[in-house]
Design an enzyme around this catalytic site. Structure first.
Site, PDB file in Angstrom:
ATOM      1  N   SER A   1      65.700  82.727  87.967  1.00  0.00           N
ATOM      2  CA  SER A   1      65.811  81.287  88.076  1.00  0.00           C
ATOM      3  C   SER A   1      65.094  81.456  86.222  1.00  0.00           C
ATOM      4  CB  SER A   1      65.376  80.255  88.548  1.00  0.00           C
ATOM      5  OG  SER A   1      63.657  80.451  88.305  1.00  0.00           O
TER       6      SER A   1
ATOM      7  N   LYS B   1      57.869  78.218  86.929  1.00  0.00           N
ATOM      8  CA  LYS B   1      58.364  77.214  86.140  1.00  0.00           C
ATOM      9  C   LYS B   1      58.634  76.442  84.266  1.00  0.00           C
ATOM     10  CE  LYS B   1      61.824  76.976  89.100  1.00  0.00           C
ATOM     11  NZ  LYS B   1      62.499  78.116  89.552  1.00  0.00           N
TER      12      LYS B   1
END
Lengths: 198, 198
Positions: free
Chosen positions: B120, B159
DNA sequence: GAGTATACTGTACAGATGTTCAGCTGTCAA
DNA sequence: TTGACAGCTGAACATCTGTACAGTATACTC
């Protein structure tokens, strides 16, 4: 005197290293003897002297557990040799710009570090400013990440070595760049990457 | 008992640290006493117990020089705490899977290393299998790369922290993933990345 | 066979070392 | 004043520890 350790000396040194790294405390001569099946403490002292003489150990006389590993057993200290163009950059002169320490388990003598310049390898997560650990090599396999140098101007670039048909070329991992097909030489393999977010 | 060290305890600990780092061998209680003006070896033992109880020292009973610094005091040797999901992964139990040594200049006490899982964050060059150096922190600024944990299942993910309008969210760097908008907590900042090509 | 070097063994010992124990001193709160 | 507590002392002790010394065994060389 040879500069190599005998198998037994290696075992002794391994045990000492293990104690220092895992337990934090160096072993006594008797602990070493017990582990390495050497019955006399004086025999162990004998070996310690040998190992020390060969430079693999530091030993303080008459101090209990006075064993330590010599400088350089810590994280390997690799020279930073300049910037490498990942776009159209240059392996700068071999001036050492500094040093970077890396895990000794993943370093070999001769390795060096280059700083990435440009965005031609972003496709494989190699960004501008990253440090790349390079192991000198003159050959590489198809698909490996290498440091390539073109004959004419000694440019150095991080690229992927690829065989296309019968000829080899250096490919970028960024669609904006086209492969290098002119004559080049492989000078090293990319074996690691270190990035610092500041 | 406070969790702080008294000035004397700090001096004792400093001396022990100095011995271990500079000489390689921890000091004896009497060496400590001599240096820190404590006349009785039992007093030193007393302080060592205190320091150990406060977590700044490891002490092996009845072993000469049985002092070592606890995990994380050697800034260069960081524990690998498990995998971190960069997709939907998990910060595994805090079992230490191993250690990775990094440049001491870019490490601080308390830092740890996580292994990236998932794709991701490929947009910013963070790939599956990379090691990420994390500095524990509970807050971060807009745009920083962080380790986030959602309340319900204690998932840990790498993230980018982003403020969108009035609320914060954790964004991926891969269009295939959508942001995490449910309640989360920041547990650390990404301050480095180490990758090994095998 | 004599000599030499290497790699041990076993013993002994002085000194180092961690620990225990009984007690002292000063501070601080009740 | 009393009591509790942290910090410290001094002495004693059993054990640990590095080292020294006198040998032994084997392999190799001359």
């Amino acid at each position: 005197m040879s500069t190599e350790l005998t198998p037994l000396q290696q075992r002794v040194l391994d045990f000492i290293t293990e104690c220092i790294q895992d337990r934090g405390v160096p072993p006594t001569v008797r602990e070493i003897g017990k582990r390495c099946k050497i019955n006399a403490p004086s025999s162990v002292a004998y070996h310690i002297k040998q190992i020390e003489a060969k430079g693999f150990l530091k030993h303080e006389d008459a101090i209990s557990r006075g064993l330590s590993l010599p400088e350089g057993s810590d994280p390997a200290r690799l020279p930073i040799l300049g910037r490498v163009g990942a776009g159209n950059g240059i392996i700068a002169q071999e001036d050492i710009e500094g040093h970077l320490r890396v895990d000794p388990e993943s370093a070999k003598r001769g390795d060096f570090v280059l700083r990435v310049r440009g965005d031609s390898m972003t496709g494989v997560g190699i960004l501008e400013g990253d440090f790349i650990q390079v192991r000198p090599a003159e050959t590489a396999r198809d698909g490996q990440l290498v440091i390539g140098v073109t004959e004419e101007d000694a440019e150095g670039v991080v690229k992927r070595l690829k065989k296309r048909g019968s000829s080899w070329q250096l490919e970028s991992e960024n669609p904006n760049y086209s492969p290098i097909t002119k004559e080049f030489r492989v000078v090293g393999l990319v074996i690691g990457l270190i990035r610092n977010y500041s």
